[in-house]
Design a protein around this motif. Structure first.
Motif, PDB file in Angstrom:
ATOM      1  N   ASP A 277       0.827  -1.203   0.000  1.00  0.00           N
ATOM      2  CA  ASP A 277       0.000   0.000   0.000  1.00  0.00           C
ATOM      3  C   ASP A 277       0.866   1.259   0.000  1.00  0.00           C
ATOM      4  N   SER A 278       1.948   1.226   0.737  1.00  0.00           N
ATOM      5  CA  SER A 278       2.814   2.407   0.823  1.00  0.00           C
ATOM      6  C   SER A 278       3.427   2.750  -0.534  1.00  0.00           C
ATOM      7  N   ASN A 279       3.807   1.735  -1.317  1.00  0.00           N
ATOM      8  CA  ASN A 279       4.362   1.995  -2.652  1.00  0.00           C
ATOM      9  C   ASN A 279       3.314   2.631  -3.572  1.00  0.00           C
ATOM     10  N   LEU A 280       2.081   2.148  -3.453  1.00  0.00           N
ATOM     11  CA  LEU A 280       1.004   2.710  -4.257  1.00  0.00           C
ATOM     12  C   LEU A 280       0.735   4.163  -3.867  1.00  0.00           C
ATOM     13  N   LEU A 281       0.726   4.441  -2.578  1.00  0.00           N
ATOM     14  CA  LEU A 281       0.454   5.797  -2.107  1.00  0.00           C
ATOM     15  C   LEU A 281       1.544   6.772  -2.551  1.00  0.00           C
ATOM     16  N   LEU A 282       2.776   6.299  -2.645  1.00  0.00           N
ATOM     17  CA  LEU A 282       3.856   7.173  -3.095  1.00  0.00           C
ATOM     18  C   LEU A 282       3.591   7.690  -4.512  1.00  0.00           C
ATOM     19  N   VAL A 283       3.072   6.814  -5.355  1.00  0.00           N
ATOM     20  CA  VAL A 283       2.754   7.225  -6.728  1.00  0.00           C
ATOM     21  C   VAL A 283       1.540   8.142  -6.741  1.00  0.00           C
ATOM     22  N   LEU A 284       0.507   7.798  -5.984  1.00  0.00           N
ATOM     23  CA  LEU A 284      -0.702   8.616  -5.962  1.00  0.00           C
ATOM     24  C   LEU A 284      -0.423  10.027  -5.456  1.00  0.00           C
ATOM     25  N   ASP A 285       0.449  10.133  -4.482  1.00  0.00           N
ATOM     26  CA  ASP A 285       0.747  11.450  -3.910  1.00  0.00           C
ATOM     27  C   ASP A 285       1.455  12.375  -4.894  1.00  0.00           C
ATOM     28  N   LYS A 286       2.051  11.799  -5.937  1.00  0.00           N
ATOM     29  CA  LYS A 286       2.704  12.622  -6.954  1.00  0.00           C
ATOM     30  C   LYS A 286       1.699  13.254  -7.917  1.00  0.00           C
ATOM     31  N   HIS A 287       0.458  12.770  -7.875  1.00  0.00           N
ATOM     32  CA  HIS A 287      -0.553  13.221  -8.837  1.00  0.00           C
ATOM     33  C   HIS A 287      -1.811  13.657  -8.081  1.00  0.00           C
ATOM     34  N   PRO A 288      -1.821  14.848  -7.534  1.00  0.00           N
ATOM     35  CA  PRO A 288      -2.996  15.313  -6.779  1.00  0.00           C
ATOM     36  C   PRO A 288      -4.228  15.414  -7.671  1.00  0.00           C
ATOM     37  N   THR A 289      -5.378  15.190  -7.072  1.00  0.00           N
ATOM     38  CA  THR A 289      -6.640  15.282  -7.818  1.00  0.00           C
ATOM     39  C   THR A 289      -6.944  16.735  -8.158  1.00  0.00           C
ATOM     40  N   PRO A 290      -7.631  16.977  -9.274  1.00  0.00           N
ATOM     41  CA  PRO A 290      -7.923  18.358  -9.676  1.00  0.00           C
ATOM     42  C   PRO A 290      -8.954  19.041  -8.791  1.00  0.00           C
ATOM     43  N   SER A 291      -9.648  18.275  -7.963  1.00  0.00           N
ATOM     44  CA  SER A 291     -10.650  18.843  -7.058  1.00  0.00           C
ATOM     45  C   SER A 291     -10.595  18.081  -5.746  1.00  0.00           C
ATOM     46  N   SER A 292     -10.940  18.759  -4.672  1.00  0.00           N
ATOM     47  CA  SER A 292     -10.911  18.124  -3.351  1.00  0.00           C
ATOM     48  C   SER A 292     -12.259  17.566  -2.948  1.00  0.00           C
ATOM     49  N   SER A 293     -13.288  17.818  -3.750  1.00  0.00           N
ATOM     50  CA  SER A 293     -14.627  17.355  -3.401  1.00  0.00           C
ATOM     51  C   SER A 293     -15.405  17.024  -4.656  1.00  0.00           C
ATOM     52  N   TRP A 294     -16.301  16.036  -4.535  1.00  0.00           N
ATOM     53  CA  TRP A 294     -17.153  15.679  -5.662  1.00  0.00           C
ATOM     54  C   TRP A 294     -18.177  16.774  -5.914  1.00  0.00           C
ATOM     55  N   SER A 295     -18.681  16.816  -7.112  1.00  0.00           N
ATOM     56  CA  SER A 295     -19.635  17.850  -7.506  1.00  0.00           C
ATOM     57  C   SER A 295     -20.961  17.672  -6.760  1.00  0.00           C
ATOM     58  N   PRO A 296     -21.742  18.749  -6.623  1.00  0.00           N
ATOM     59  CA  PRO A 296     -23.064  18.628  -5.986  1.00  0.00           C
ATOM     60  C   PRO A 296     -23.948  17.584  -6.667  1.00  0.00           C
ATOM     61  N   ALA A 297     -23.832  17.461  -7.994  1.00  0.00           N
ATOM     62  CA  ALA A 297     -24.636  16.463  -8.698  1.00  0.00           C
ATOM     63  C   ALA A 297     -24.261  15.053  -8.271  1.00  0.00           C
ATOM     64  N   CYS A 298     -22.973  14.816  -8.008  1.00  0.00           N
ATOM     65  CA  CYS A 298     -22.538  13.489  -7.573  1.00  0.00           C
ATOM     66  C   CYS A 298     -22.933  13.208  -6.130  1.00  0.00           C
ATOM     67  N   LEU A 299     -23.042  14.250  -5.339  1.00  0.00           N
ATOM     68  CA  LEU A 299     -23.374  14.079  -3.920  1.00  0.00           C
ATOM     69  C   LEU A 299     -24.873  14.078  -3.676  1.00  0.00           C
ATOM     70  N   GLN A 300     -25.668  14.283  -4.729  1.00  0.00           N
ATOM     71  CA  GLN A 300     -27.093  14.522  -4.567  1.00  0.00           C
ATOM     72  C   GLN A 300     -27.831  13.338  -3.948  1.00  0.00           C
ATOM     73  N   HIS A 301     -27.533  12.123  -4.394  1.00  0.00           N
ATOM     74  CA  HIS A 301     -28.303  10.963  -3.947  1.00  0.00           C
ATOM     75  C   HIS A 301     -27.465   9.972  -3.143  1.00  0.00           C
ATOM     76  N   GLY A 302     -26.367  10.401  -2.605  1.00  0.00           N
ATOM     77  CA  GLY A 302     -25.534   9.488  -1.826  1.00  0.00           C
ATOM     78  C   GLY A 302     -24.124  10.010  -1.744  1.00  0.00           C
ATOM     79  N   THR A 303     -23.152   9.149  -1.979  1.00  0.00           N
ATOM     80  CA  THR A 303     -21.760   9.563  -1.882  1.00  0.00           C
ATOM     81  C   THR A 303     -21.180   9.825  -3.263  1.00  0.00           C
ATOM     82  N   GLY A 304     -20.218  10.728  -3.317  1.00  0.00           N
ATOM     83  CA  GLY A 304     -19.594  11.052  -4.582  1.00  0.00           C
ATOM     84  C   GLY A 304     -18.773   9.918  -5.158  1.00  0.00           C
ATOM     85  N   TYR A 305     -18.258   9.054  -4.298  1.00  0.00           N
ATOM     86  CA  TYR A 305     -17.355   7.997  -4.759  1.00  0.00           C
ATOM     87  C   TYR A 305     -18.020   7.090  -5.784  1.00  0.00           C
ATOM     88  N   THR A 306     -19.178   6.524  -5.432  1.00  0.00           N
ATOM     89  CA  THR A 306     -19.827   5.591  -6.352  1.00  0.00           C
ATOM     90  C   THR A 306     -20.285   6.299  -7.625  1.00  0.00           C
TER      91      THR A 306
END
Length: 538
Positions: A277-306
C-alpha cells in the motif's frame, strides 16, 4: 467462556424503541463526513460509540481505537464500514436499533454485564481495518473481553439473543415478541429523510469538467481504499486485473484527461505498486486530484465515490468507440466484450461494498440487459453500431441500478415521494429537460440520440447538437414508432448517409452503402428480438 444463565418471564424488550435514528448521529457535517455515528452532544448517551482518528492517535504516531485493545475489559460488538458504501448507509438504522436493544437487554437482564457497541470508519482508519481483516463493507465482528481478535457475525444474525449466545450467555428464559412490524425479531427504523427542497430536480446538471473531476477523484479514492485490504502484496490475479484496467484507461480515456499522467506512472510501476500500500500511495501522492470534493450532482443521492466510479465506466465505454474509430488497424481495436469484462473484474476485485458488488456481478454474469448477445468480441467486419452497444448497455445497466436504488430508498422511507414529484420513469437518465430528443415516450429511448448525448458528456471537445433539426416526429410517425420500436433507430442513419453523399466520392459511397446494408441487416435480425428496446423492470 463462562456461560451465564438469565431466566426471566416473558419480556418485551423490543417494544422500547425510538423511531428516529437520524437525530442521534452526525450525517451531514462536512468536517465529519467520514463518520456516521459521531455524537452531536458530548454529554449525551448514544447507543453506538465512535471516535475520530485524531482521538485514536498516540504520541508515537500509532493509531488504534482503545476498544480494540486486548486490555479492554468488556465484550463488544464492532461494525467496520465506509461512509460512501450505500449498504453501510442502509444498515445504519438497523445497527443503531440493535445497539439500543442490546443495551436495554443487558441492563434489564444482567446489570453487571456490559456489552458495548462501537463503529469504525474504514476511510480514516484504513490501516486499522486492514489489521482486523476487513475485506468488504459493512462487516460486524464480536470481541470478547480482554481480546483483540474479532469473530465475524453475519448481519442477518445480528440479534441480541444471538450475540448473547456467542458471548456465552444463556438466553433460555427470554421470549421474543411477535410484532408483525418486525423482521427476524428486529424493527427496521426509517432513516432520516434526505434534506432536499420539494420540486428540486432529480438530476442536477454538471459540466463536463465536473464529470472528469469526479471521475479522477473516485479513481484516486478506489486506489487508496480498495486495492490493498490486507497487509499482503497483491496476488497474481488481482495484479493482472489492475494492470488490464489501467491499460484500458490509458487507451479509452481522453489524452487530455488529468488521469492520464497518473495512469502512465502506475503502469510503469505496476510491479512496485503491487507489493504494498505504501508503494502505491507514493505514486498517488505525486498526482494530486484536480478537485478536493465531488460535484453537488454526484453528492445529490448518496456519496460522490460511487457516482464518480460510474463516470469512469461511462467514459471508458464511449472512449472504446472513439479508439476503434481512430484505429487504422482492426488488429488494435478494443473488444467491447473484453472492455466490459475488465470493468466487471475491477468491480469484483476492488469495490468493497459487498452487496453492490454482488448485484453488479450477478447481473453481468446472468447476461442482464441482453449483454451476452449485444457485446461482441471485436473482429474483422465489426461496425460502429456494434461498438456503440457497449456504452448503450452500460447506460441501461446504470439506469436499472438508479431505479432499483430509488425504489429501495422509498421502501425504507429514506426518500419521500413529495421530495421529488416524479414518476418512476423520471429517475432515468438523461433527464428530459437536458435531452428531450433522447426519449420517444415515457420509457422508450432513442439509441442514437442517447449515444450522442453521452458522447457530449463523456468525451472532451464534443458538443451535443440535439436531433430536433435532423429528425422530426409527428403524431403519425410517433404512432408507427410505438408500434415498431425496433425500426425507429435507423432513421438517423439514413439522414447521415444522405449528408455524406455531398462530400464523399462515388466509389466511397458504394463502399459505405455496402457496409451500411450489412450493418442494417445484422441490426434488423437482432432487433426482431425486441429485448433491448423494452424497459426492463427488475
Amino acid at each position: 467462556m463462562i456461560a451465564l444463565t438469565v431466566s426471566l418471564g416473558s419480556l418485551v424488550v423490543f417494544s422500547r424503541m425510538i423511531t428516529s435514528a437520524g437525530a442521534e448521529a452526525i450525517t451531514d457535517n462536512s468536517n465529519n463526513r467520514e463518520y456516521m455515528y459521531l455524537k452531536m452532544d458530548a454529554d449525551a448517551r448514544y447507543p453506538v460509540q465512535e471516535i475520530r482518528i485524531e482521538d485514536a492517535t498516540t504520541k508515537d504516531g500509532s493509531v488504534e481505537p482503545f476498544f480494540l485493545s486486548e486490555n479492554y475489559p468488556n465484550p463488544r460488538v464492532v461494525e467496520f464500514y465506509a461512509h460512501w458504501c450505500p449498504h453501510c448507509m442502509h444498515f445504519k438504522p438497523q445497527y443503531i436499533q440493535f445497539a439500543r436493544t442490546m443495551t436495554q437487554v443487558t441492563e434489564d437482564l444482567y446489570p453487571p454485564m456490559t456489552i458495548e457497541i462501537f463503529a469504525v470508519s474504514c476511510v480514516p482508519f484504513h490501516e486499522v481495518c486492514k489489521n482486523h481483516n476487513v475485506l468488504s463493507y459493512p462487516v460486524v465482528q464480536l470481541y470478547s473481553a480482554h481480546s483483540s481478535t474479532g469473530s465475524p457475525i453475519e448481519r442477518n444474525l445480528l440479534h441480541p439473543f444471538t450475540v448473547l449466545r456467542r458471548f456465552g450467555i444463556s438466553v433460555s428464559g427470554l421470549q421474543e415478541t411477535n410484532d408483525p412490524q418486525r423482521e427476524d425479531g428486529m424493527v427496521h427504523v426509517a432513516a432520516a429523510a434526505a434534506k432536499h427542497k420539494n420540486g428540486s430536480p432529480y438530476f442536477l446538471y454538471r459540466s463536463q469538467q465536473q464529470i472528469f473531476q469526479d471521475a479522477h477523484l473516485s479513481f484516486d479514492f478506489v486506489l487508496r481504499n480498495g486495492v490493498f485490504v490486507t497487509n499482503d502484496a497483491l496476488d497474481s490475479k488481482r495484479q493482472q486485473v489492475l494492470k488490464e484496467f489501467l491499460t484500458l484507461l490509458q487507451k479509452a480515456f481522453p489524452t487530455t484527461s488529468s488521469i492520464q499522467p497518473l495512469v502512465e506512472n502506475l503502469i510503469d510501476e505496476i510491479d512496485t505498486i503491487s507489493q504494498s500500500d505504501s508503494n502505491l500511495l507514493l505514486v498517488l501522492d505525486k498526482h494530486p486530484t484536480p478537485s478536493s470534493s465531488w460535484s453537488p450532482a454526484c453528492l445529490q443521492h448518496g456519496t460522490g465515490y460511487t457516482c464518480g466510479l460510474w463516470q469512469i465506466f461511462h467514459i471508458i465505454c464511449i472512449g472504446t468507440v472513439e479508439w476503434n474509430q481512430m484505429s487504422p488497424n482492426p488488429q488494435y481495436h478494443l473488444s467491447p466484450l473484453k472492455v466490459a469484462d475488465s470493468i466487471r473484474d475491477f468491480v469484483d476485485n476492488f469495490f468493497q461494498c459487498e452487496e453492490c458488488r454482488m448485484h453488479f456481478t450477478h447481473e453481468y454474469d446472468s447476461c442482464g440487459h441482453d449483454r451476452c448477445n449485444r457485446l461482441i468480441d471485436d473482429g474483422p467486419g465489426s461496425t460502429i453500431q456494434e461498438w456503440k452497444e457497449l456504452p448503450l448497455w452500460l447506460y441501461e445497466t446504470h439506469n436499472g441500478v438508479n431505479a432499483r436504488l430509488r425504489r429501495e430508498r422509498m421502501e425504507r422511507h429514506d426518500e419521500q415521494e413529495e421530495m421529488y414529484p416524479t414518476t418512476p420513469s423520471d429517475v432515468l437518465w438523461p433527464p428530459r429537460d437536458q435531452c428531450p430528443s433522447c426519449w420517444l415516450s415515457t420509457d422508450r429511448w432513442e439509441d442514437n440520440a442517447v449515444y450522442e448525448y453521452m458522447r457530449s458528456r463523456y468525451w472532451s471537445g464534443v458538443t451535443f447538437r440535439g436531433k430536433q433539426g435532423r429528425r422530426h416526429v409527428d403524431s403519425q410517425t410517433d404512432q408507427e414508432a410505438a408500434a415498431h420500436p425496433a425500426t425507429s433507430d435507423h432513421q438517423l442513419e439514413a439522414d447521415e448517409t444522405s449528408a455524406l453523399r455531398q462530400y464523399v466520392p462515388p466509389i466511397a459511397i458504394l463502399v459505405l452503402s455496402s457496409m451500411a446494408a450489412v450493418a442494417w441487416y445484422r441490426k434488423r435480425q437482432y432487433d426482431r428480438k425486441g429485448m433491448h428496446k423494452k424497459k426492463e423492470t427488475n
